[in-house]
Scaffold this motif. Sequence first.
Motif, PDB file in Angstrom:
ATOM      1  N   ASP A  90      -7.611  -0.871   2.672  1.00  5.16           N
ATOM      2  CA  ASP A  90      -7.018  -0.776   1.346  1.00  5.16           C
ATOM      3  C   ASP A  90      -8.015  -0.239   0.317  1.00  5.16           C
ATOM      4  O   ASP A  90      -7.611   0.335  -0.692  1.00  5.16           O
ATOM      5  CB  ASP A  90      -6.526  -2.160   0.906  1.00  5.16           C
ATOM      6  N   VAL A  99      -3.141   7.129   5.957  1.00  4.94           N
ATOM      7  CA  VAL A  99      -4.292   6.468   6.572  1.00  4.94           C
ATOM      8  C   VAL A  99      -4.912   7.423   7.585  1.00  4.94           C
ATOM      9  O   VAL A  99      -4.269   8.377   8.030  1.00  4.94           O
ATOM     10  CB  VAL A  99      -3.874   5.147   7.258  1.00  4.94           C
ATOM     11  N   ARG A 195      -2.935  -3.329   4.908  1.00  2.36           N
ATOM     12  CA  ARG A 195      -4.200  -2.618   4.691  1.00  2.36           C
ATOM     13  C   ARG A 195      -5.365  -3.528   4.345  1.00  2.36           C
ATOM     14  O   ARG A 195      -6.515  -3.194   4.638  1.00  2.36           O
ATOM     15  CB  ARG A 195      -4.002  -1.552   3.607  1.00  2.36           C
TER      16      ARG A 195
END
Length: 330
Positions: A90, A99, A195
Amino acid sequence: MWLELYEQAADSGEAAAGYYNRNVGLPTPEGKVNVRIPIAAADTMDVRLWEEEDVLACIRPYAGRVPELRHVSRTPRFQVHHFIDGRVLDGFSPRGAAVPPHVLDDVVTLMEQLTRIPREKAPALPAHWPGPGDGPGFGRLLADLTERVHSTYVGEYREAFRLLGIPEDPLAVIRPGWAGLTARPFVVLHADLHRKNMIVADGATWFLDWELALWGDPMYEIGIHFHKMDYPDDQRAEVFRQWRERLRPEYTAGPVADLRLYMDHEKIKSAVVDTVRYSKQLAASSPAEREFLVMRLVKKINAARRVWGSPPELTPERVAEALAPWWKGR
């Protein structure tokens, strides 16, 4: 040694706090460790089944990139894990952002590894837990907790819920769907893959925070993962493709409607739970932090409003008005 580490961690102002635990990294002669201390005042907003240390002992032979348990204390209550030195996903790839491609593969790898754990190797189940493959029972168990949270707080939050468009019976729209869930074999689920629970180190993903692990429907695992990750559409499609390709067919059987039902439940749950959670954080927040929380809640409740068939037209101003009694003082 362990008690000294606990006392250092308890006194430390350098903690990474989740909702249920504080985490403090500390050096030892054998290397750095993570001291994990439960937050006693945390309200129960999620289904809790097992002790985390029992989960870690169960999964360790099957899943490689998970914390290694070094010590458990019952009094005082804390755990010590080996410290995973890397970057929280995150921190460099927040919700909604793409990602790194390897994360997609790592996530599906973990889900596949968890399906290999035999029932007899998992911790014990309580008598009320749904039986093997009882998808409808599992779905209703999740919904029962959401309904209990709503009924617990509706008295205090009735006006806030009204201003936000949260119905008096928020689960009515999805309740009939549980009966039609496909029967799939139950497996160990992380049930909180997002995350902030992933650390990327040397091109590999490590998976943290197993306190919400469950024994249940593997379709729920990917549904709650999609809800909490908020992938770009192409990456979500790629994870789903890999999941259906790499897991055995009995674990992925059933229509996409099953996945949508679990995701719709999580959207409703998030609207209810995060209204309560965020309101409690507002009083101690700076103006910038309040703005951030309000914007996050706008997105969450508008997602639930779509499930309820309401226009997703909630604005930051309406959220701030609804939660004003908490950040302005009651």
